[in-house]
Design a protein around this motif. Structure first.
Motif, PDB file in Angstrom:
ATOM      1  N   THR A 122       0.830  -1.200   0.000  1.00 11.59           N
ATOM      2  CA  THR A 122       0.000   0.000   0.000  1.00 11.59           C
ATOM      3  C   THR A 122       0.864   1.251   0.000  1.00 11.59           C
ATOM      4  O   THR A 122       0.619   2.193  -0.754  1.00 11.59           O
ATOM      5  N   ALA A 123       1.893   1.252   0.828  1.00 11.80           N
ATOM      6  CA  ALA A 123       2.801   2.403   0.879  1.00 11.80           C
ATOM      7  C   ALA A 123       3.494   2.619  -0.464  1.00 11.80           C
ATOM      8  O   ALA A 123       3.620   3.756  -0.936  1.00 11.80           O
ATOM      9  N   ALA A 124       3.928   1.542  -1.097  1.00  7.54           N
ATOM     10  CA  ALA A 124       4.595   1.663  -2.398  1.00  7.54           C
ATOM     11  C   ALA A 124       3.659   2.237  -3.449  1.00  7.54           C
ATOM     12  O   ALA A 124       4.055   3.093  -4.255  1.00  7.54           O
ATOM     13  N   PHE A 125       2.407   1.781  -3.451  1.00  6.23           N
ATOM     14  CA  PHE A 125       1.425   2.302  -4.395  1.00  6.23           C
ATOM     15  C   PHE A 125       1.216   3.802  -4.177  1.00  6.23           C
ATOM     16  O   PHE A 125       1.236   4.581  -5.129  1.00  6.23           O
ATOM     17  N   VAL A 126       1.025   4.201  -2.928  1.00  4.82           N
ATOM     18  CA  VAL A 126       0.800   5.614  -2.606  1.00  4.82           C
ATOM     19  C   VAL A 126       2.012   6.452  -2.966  1.00  4.82           C
ATOM     20  O   VAL A 126       1.884   7.540  -3.549  1.00  4.82           O
ATOM     21  N   VAL A 127       3.204   5.980  -2.662  1.00  4.77           N
ATOM     22  CA  VAL A 127       4.424   6.718  -3.000  1.00  4.77           C
ATOM     23  C   VAL A 127       4.577   6.847  -4.509  1.00  4.77           C
ATOM     24  O   VAL A 127       4.949   7.906  -5.016  1.00  4.77           O
ATOM     25  N   GLY A 128       4.282   5.784  -5.248  1.00  2.33           N
ATOM     26  CA  GLY A 128       4.357   5.843  -6.709  1.00  2.33           C
ATOM     27  C   GLY A 128       3.420   6.892  -7.279  1.00  2.33           C
ATOM     28  O   GLY A 128       3.787   7.678  -8.152  1.00  2.33           O
ATOM     29  N   ARG A 129       2.199   6.916  -6.799  1.00  2.00           N
ATOM     30  CA  ARG A 129       1.231   7.931  -7.254  1.00  2.00           C
ATOM     31  C   ARG A 129       1.652   9.321  -6.821  1.00  2.00           C
ATOM     32  O   ARG A 129       1.581  10.267  -7.595  1.00  2.00           O
ATOM     33  N   PHE A 130       2.069   9.442  -5.569  1.00  6.61           N
ATOM     34  CA  PHE A 130       2.449  10.747  -5.047  1.00  6.61           C
ATOM     35  C   PHE A 130       3.618  11.332  -5.832  1.00  6.61           C
ATOM     36  O   PHE A 130       3.653  12.537  -6.096  1.00  6.61           O
ATOM     37  N   ALA A 131       4.560  10.498  -6.213  1.00 10.05           N
ATOM     38  CA  ALA A 131       5.721  10.975  -6.966  1.00 10.05           C
ATOM     39  C   ALA A 131       5.291  11.655  -8.268  1.00 10.05           C
ATOM     40  O   ALA A 131       5.833  12.689  -8.657  1.00 10.05           O
ATOM     41  N   VAL A 132       4.322  11.074  -8.939  1.00 12.78           N
ATOM     42  CA  VAL A 132       3.830  11.648 -10.190  1.00 12.78           C
ATOM     43  C   VAL A 132       2.975  12.882  -9.931  1.00 12.78           C
ATOM     44  O   VAL A 132       3.175  13.929 -10.547  1.00 12.78           O
ATOM     45  N   LEU A 133       2.041  12.776  -9.025  1.00 11.41           N
ATOM     46  CA  LEU A 133       1.082  13.856  -8.789  1.00 11.41           C
ATOM     47  C   LEU A 133       1.751  15.071  -8.159  1.00 11.41           C
ATOM     48  O   LEU A 133       1.404  16.205  -8.487  1.00 11.41           O
ATOM     49  N   ALA A 134       2.696  14.859  -7.247  1.00 16.31           N
ATOM     50  CA  ALA A 134       3.391  15.986  -6.625  1.00 16.31           C
ATOM     51  C   ALA A 134       4.235  16.719  -7.654  1.00 16.31           C
ATOM     52  O   ALA A 134       4.290  17.958  -7.666  1.00 16.31           O
ATOM     53  N   ASN A 135       4.854  15.981  -8.550  1.00 26.02           N
ATOM     54  CA  ASN A 135       5.654  16.594  -9.604  1.00 26.02           C
ATOM     55  C   ASN A 135       4.771  17.388 -10.578  1.00 26.02           C
ATOM     56  O   ASN A 135       5.166  18.434 -11.072  1.00 26.02           O
ATOM     57  N   ALA A 136       3.578  16.885 -10.831  1.00 26.29           N
ATOM     58  CA  ALA A 136       2.657  17.562 -11.762  1.00 26.29           C
ATOM     59  C   ALA A 136       2.112  18.855 -11.170  1.00 26.29           C
ATOM     60  O   ALA A 136       1.743  19.771 -11.906  1.00 26.29           O
ATOM     61  N   ARG A 137       2.034  18.954  -9.854  1.00 23.39           N
ATOM     62  CA  ARG A 137       1.505  20.148  -9.193  1.00 23.39           C
ATOM     63  C   ARG A 137       2.515  21.270  -9.082  1.00 23.39           C
ATOM     64  O   ARG A 137       2.165  22.390  -8.747  1.00 23.39           O
ATOM     65  N   ARG A 138       3.778  20.969  -9.305  1.00 20.35           N
ATOM     66  CA  ARG A 138       4.809  22.001  -9.214  1.00 20.35           C
ATOM     67  C   ARG A 138       4.622  23.019 -10.316  1.00 20.35           C
ATOM     68  O   ARG A 138       4.330  22.674 -11.460  1.00 20.35           O
TER      69      ARG A 138
END
Length: 139
Positions: A122-138
């Protein structure tokens, strides 16, 4: 080559890579740890790919999943998720691992592996998504 054949080829090629990676983990590590690592990596990749796919297709980040095989926009996402991650990860192997611990009376060990797997995946899935979404919000 038509779209469906390209998708099938992408899934098959990615599946070969995923199976080879899992084999490499299994030959170098204890099978319990190899399975955990493979499942965690697979969940991280699924999180990353689905978030990336959603951004590319201008979907809401919490919206629909990876698409379907019959859709023209599903190629890379399906190749990585179904092909690579499908060959890399295994719930059936986890079930056999847990059954082995239960059959030998190691109930706590089975529970620990199950809990660790659920938490880590679960943590890996969330981190994978967060990595993309956080980068897109910059900006």
């Amino acid at each position: 080559m038509n779209t469906q054949r390209r998708i099938v080829a992408a899934v098959a090629a990615a599946g070969v890579v995923g199976a080879a990676a899992r084999w490499a983990f299994t030959t170098r590590l204890d099978s319990d740890w190899a399975l955990l690592i493979a499942n965690v990596i697979g969940c991280g990749v699924v999180g990353w790919v689905t978030a990336r796919h959603e951004l590319v297709r201008r979907r809401r980040p919490a919206g629909a999943g990876i698409g379907s095989v019959g859709r023209n926009d599903a190629g890379p996402s399906v190749g990585l998720t179904i092909g690579f991650c499908g060959a890399l990860t295994s719930m059936s192997a986890l079930a056999l691992q847990l059954a082995g611990h239960l059959d030998t009376g190691h109930v706590a060990t089975a529970g620990a592996w199950l809990g660790l797997t659920i938490a880590a995946c679960t943590a890996a899935f969330v981190v994978g998504r967060f990595a993309v979404l956080a980068n897109a919000r910059r900006p």
